[in-house]
Design a protein around this motif. Sequence first.
Motif, short mmCIF file in Angstrom:
data_model
loop_
_atom_site.label_atom_id
_atom_site.label_comp_id
_atom_site.label_asym_id
_atom_site.label_seq_id
_atom_site.Cartn_x
_atom_site.Cartn_y
_atom_site.Cartn_z
N MET A 88 0.83 -1.18 0.00
CA MET A 88 0.00 0.00 0.00
C MET A 88 0.88 1.25 0.00
SD MET A 88 -2.52 1.15 2.97
CE MET A 88 -4.18 0.92 2.63
N ALA A 89 0.78 2.07 -1.04
CA ALA A 89 1.60 3.27 -1.18
C ALA A 89 1.02 4.41 -0.37
CB ALA A 89 1.70 3.66 -2.64
N LYS A 90 1.90 5.13 0.31
CA LYS A 90 1.45 6.29 1.08
C LYS A 90 1.51 7.52 0.20
CE LYS A 90 2.76 4.52 5.53
NZ LYS A 90 3.45 4.77 6.78
N ASN A 91 0.50 8.33 0.25
CA ASN A 91 0.43 9.54 -0.54
C ASN A 91 0.66 10.73 0.40
OD1 ASN A 91 0.06 11.39 -2.52
ND2 ASN A 91 -2.13 11.05 -2.77
N PHE A 92 1.88 11.29 0.38
CA PHE A 92 2.23 12.38 1.26
C PHE A 92 1.92 13.71 0.59
CE2 PHE A 92 5.06 9.03 2.82
CZ PHE A 92 4.69 9.05 4.14
N HIS A 93 1.45 14.65 1.39
CA HIS A 93 1.15 16.00 0.92
C HIS A 93 2.45 16.77 0.72
CE1 HIS A 93 -0.73 19.91 0.62
NE2 HIS A 93 0.09 20.34 1.58
N GLN A 94 2.58 17.46 -0.40
CA GLN A 94 3.74 18.30 -0.66
C GLN A 94 3.39 19.74 -0.32
OE1 GLN A 94 6.80 17.25 -1.61
NE2 GLN A 94 5.99 15.18 -1.46
N ALA A 95 4.21 20.39 0.49
CA ALA A 95 3.97 21.77 0.87
C ALA A 95 4.16 22.68 -0.34
CB ALA A 95 4.91 22.18 1.99
N ILE A 96 3.20 23.57 -0.57
CA ILE A 96 3.26 24.51 -1.69
C ILE A 96 3.52 25.90 -1.11
CG2 ILE A 96 1.99 25.52 -3.62
CD1 ILE A 96 2.58 22.56 -4.00
N ARG A 97 4.50 26.59 -1.67
CA ARG A 97 4.84 27.95 -1.23
C ARG A 97 4.89 28.87 -2.43
NH1 ARG A 97 3.43 25.81 2.76
NH2 ARG A 97 4.66 25.37 4.59
N MET A 98 4.88 30.20 -2.17
CA MET A 98 4.85 31.18 -3.24
C MET A 98 6.13 32.01 -3.26
SD MET A 98 1.96 34.08 -4.04
CE MET A 98 2.05 34.80 -2.43
N CYS A 99 6.66 32.21 -4.45
CA CYS A 99 7.83 33.06 -4.66
C CYS A 99 7.43 34.52 -4.44
CB CYS A 99 8.37 32.85 -6.07
SG CYS A 99 9.68 34.00 -6.54
N ILE A 100 8.23 35.29 -3.70
CA ILE A 100 7.88 36.69 -3.44
C ILE A 100 8.06 37.57 -4.66
CG2 ILE A 100 8.37 36.55 -0.97
CD1 ILE A 100 10.98 38.20 -1.70
N SER A 101 8.80 37.13 -5.63
CA SER A 101 9.07 37.94 -6.81
C SER A 101 8.02 37.74 -7.90
CB SER A 101 10.46 37.64 -7.34
OG SER A 101 10.74 38.43 -8.46
N CYS A 102 7.85 36.51 -8.36
CA CYS A 102 6.94 36.25 -9.49
C CYS A 102 5.55 35.79 -9.03
CB CYS A 102 7.54 35.22 -10.43
SG CYS A 102 7.75 33.59 -9.69
N ARG A 103 5.40 35.48 -7.75
CA ARG A 103 4.13 35.04 -7.15
C ARG A 103 3.65 33.69 -7.69
NH1 ARG A 103 4.02 38.22 -2.80
NH2 ARG A 103 3.85 40.39 -3.29
N ASN A 104 4.52 32.93 -8.31
CA ASN A 104 4.17 31.58 -8.75
C ASN A 104 4.30 30.63 -7.56
OD1 ASN A 104 3.61 32.19 -11.42
ND2 ASN A 104 5.75 31.94 -12.02
N ARG A 105 3.45 29.62 -7.55
CA ARG A 105 3.47 28.65 -6.47
C ARG A 105 4.17 27.37 -6.93
NH1 ARG A 105 -0.09 30.24 -2.43
NH2 ARG A 105 -1.40 31.99 -3.06
N GLN A 106 5.04 26.87 -6.07
CA GLN A 106 5.79 25.64 -6.35
C GLN A 106 5.93 24.85 -5.06
OE1 GLN A 106 9.55 26.45 -8.14
NE2 GLN A 106 8.70 27.66 -9.80
N GLU A 107 6.42 23.62 -5.21
CA GLU A 107 6.70 22.82 -4.02
C GLU A 107 7.81 23.48 -3.22
OE1 GLU A 107 7.53 18.75 -4.81
OE2 GLU A 107 5.73 18.49 -6.02
N GLN A 108 7.72 23.38 -1.92
CA GLN A 108 8.66 24.03 -1.03
C GLN A 108 10.11 23.61 -1.30
OE1 GLN A 108 7.77 23.40 3.08
NE2 GLN A 108 9.35 24.75 3.81
N LYS A 109 10.31 22.35 -1.63
CA LYS A 109 11.68 21.86 -1.83
C LYS A 109 12.34 22.44 -3.08
CE LYS A 109 10.09 17.68 -4.16
NZ LYS A 109 10.03 16.25 -4.11
#
Length: 87
Positions: free
Chosen positions: A1-22
């Motif tokens: 059974m595979a675990k589905n972990f939530h990836q934290a999403i954060r926003m760049c202060i310059s372009c305001r695009n959202r990406q994974e925190q890592k």
Amino acid sequence: MAKNFHQAIRMCISCRNRQEQKLLVRLQCKEGLLEAFNNTGRSFYICNDCLSNEKKIIKALMRQCKSGEKERLVNRLKEIITDDRKS
């Protein structure tokens, strides 16, 4: 059974695009000075696309750090990025 972990999403202060925190670089300002995040206090994120475009991040850094010293902010950012990539 595979675990589905939530990836934290954060926003760049310059372009305001959202990406994974890592995928983002985490920084902070203390007393108007730019520093790498040291696990205490407020922080912000900058994406790698914005890091490669100096003109794009100057305004965002000045707003975030409440500083008018462009050269000092940019030079410190370059120091932090090169130190981070070495380790």
